[in-house]
Scaffold this motif. Sequence first.
Motif, PDB file in Angstrom:
ATOM      1  N   ALA A 117       0.820  -1.206   0.000  1.00  0.00           N
ATOM      2  CA  ALA A 117       0.000   0.000   0.000  1.00  0.00           C
ATOM      3  C   ALA A 117       0.854   1.257   0.000  1.00  0.00           C
ATOM      4  O   ALA A 117       0.465   2.287  -0.560  1.00  0.00           O
ATOM      5  N   ASP A 118       2.037   1.175   0.628  1.00  0.00           N
ATOM      6  CA  ASP A 118       2.907   2.345   0.709  1.00  0.00           C
ATOM      7  C   ASP A 118       3.730   2.550  -0.551  1.00  0.00           C
ATOM      8  O   ASP A 118       4.385   3.570  -0.707  1.00  0.00           O
ATOM      9  N   ALA A 121       2.283   4.735  -6.623  1.00  0.00           N
ATOM     10  CA  ALA A 121       1.174   4.288  -7.456  1.00  0.00           C
ATOM     11  C   ALA A 121       1.652   3.751  -8.789  1.00  0.00           C
ATOM     12  O   ALA A 121       1.011   2.924  -9.407  1.00  0.00           O
ATOM     13  N   ASP A 163      -6.549  -0.133  -4.211  1.00  0.00           N
ATOM     14  CA  ASP A 163      -6.151   1.196  -3.760  1.00  0.00           C
ATOM     15  C   ASP A 163      -7.368   1.910  -3.176  1.00  0.00           C
ATOM     16  O   ASP A 163      -8.362   2.127  -3.862  1.00  0.00           O
ATOM     17  N   THR A 164      -7.293   2.246  -1.884  1.00  0.00           N
ATOM     18  CA  THR A 164      -8.417   2.899  -1.200  1.00  0.00           C
ATOM     19  C   THR A 164      -8.131   4.371  -0.906  1.00  0.00           C
ATOM     20  O   THR A 164      -8.712   4.940   0.013  1.00  0.00           O
ATOM     21  N   THR A 165      -7.243   4.969  -1.693  1.00  0.00           N
ATOM     22  CA  THR A 165      -6.918   6.377  -1.474  1.00  0.00           C
ATOM     23  C   THR A 165      -8.158   7.254  -1.604  1.00  0.00           C
ATOM     24  O   THR A 165      -8.352   8.199  -0.832  1.00  0.00           O
ATOM     25  N   PHE A 166      -8.998   6.942  -2.580  1.00  0.00           N
ATOM     26  CA  PHE A 166     -10.235   7.697  -2.790  1.00  0.00           C
ATOM     27  C   PHE A 166     -11.412   6.737  -2.647  1.00  0.00           C
ATOM     28  O   PHE A 166     -11.888   6.164  -3.636  1.00  0.00           O
ATOM     29  N   GLN A 380     -12.405   4.242 -11.221  1.00  0.00           N
ATOM     30  CA  GLN A 380     -11.276   3.421 -10.782  1.00  0.00           C
ATOM     31  C   GLN A 380     -11.504   1.979 -11.202  1.00  0.00           C
ATOM     32  O   GLN A 380     -12.584   1.413 -11.011  1.00  0.00           O
TER      33      GLN A 380
END
Length: 393
Positions: A117-118, A121, A163-166, A380
Amino acid sequence: MAANDLSAPLGLGKRKLLSLPLGLVGAGLIAIIVTTALVWIGVVDDPLGGEPTAVVRLERTVEGLSARDIGVANVGAEGDTIEGGEDADGKKAADEATLGPRFEPAPQEQARSQQTADAPASSPVTLSIRPDARVQEEGPFGSLPKVADNGLRPLDIYARPVDTTFPNIPRIAIIVTGLGLSQSGTQSAIAKLPSEMTLAFAPYGGSLDRWMQQARRKGHELLLQVPLEPFDYPDNDPGPHTLLVTLTGQETAKRIDWLLGRMTNYVGVINYMGARFTATREPLERFLKEVTRRGLMYVDDGSSSRSLANEVASGARTPYSRVDVVIDEVPRAADITSRLLQLEGIARAQGIAVGSASALPVTVDELVKWSRDLEERGLQLVPVSGSIDRSVR
């Protein structure tokens, strides 16, 4: 007349010298010099022409430079590789990587998931290609998925991270089916399609383990297609080991073991045909209970309006998703584009939408073009396991 005028020959007399002021002569010389210099500078490209010069050719290379001369970005931990690269021991780093469980990660898997996750992208995601012994057991026809002693499921281990950034962005999952049957079609789909798209393999394909490894190295989440009985069976036959509504429980279990043992590292199954089977409650319940017992998800391909899969999956507590749009039902570029726009509308209205498509060349090409600016359109792309949260877990 003077005497000297009569005695001197004609033209040999004494001449008068021209007399001009010296200051005027000097000013004229200076003006000529300055004018010449200005013309030279304005007309000639190199006003310093004639002086010694040297030309140095700059090569586009880093040979001979030390590490401190170059700024390096996106360097992973020691031994990490991307896109199936090799570490110092010559082993694929992806072979050793496992994905943490989706809901309650064990400490070691949680650390690996956090590292993923880190990551930037732009870094490709490479998934594990070796079956995890904790969620595998030997069956009569090959390795079978199972739930580990600590509750870990193959769905948790083999799912691609989302990816749960948004979190509020509309999401779309695409499943490309029928892989493993055509070498050229399978290779093209693995190589060209975005890694977020889920690939579904037919159980009758050859070299499924090799295809599985290539697809997972590219970051694709995998499903296994399971042939189910249609209404016009046997005139329309999905293939050997098709699950039929008339089979006994023992024969059904035998066929399920054969089908599920065809490959490894998949998160769940999706039906191939099966309008009659999915509309018949009792055999569907037996099948989905086995899917749940083995820690897998079930995807309904959306081909039958009479399917009871949603209701039965809820009762069996089966992780479930369904296809909203069959993208290439009409395999023409214009029709595929129209279906993709329909899928986008569903995603914006419901928050998430699932589409399925075959691995036809025209379909693969249209999916590639469609996905290029998906994020710019506020959408997404996610693997199909990321669509489970709209239904029962």
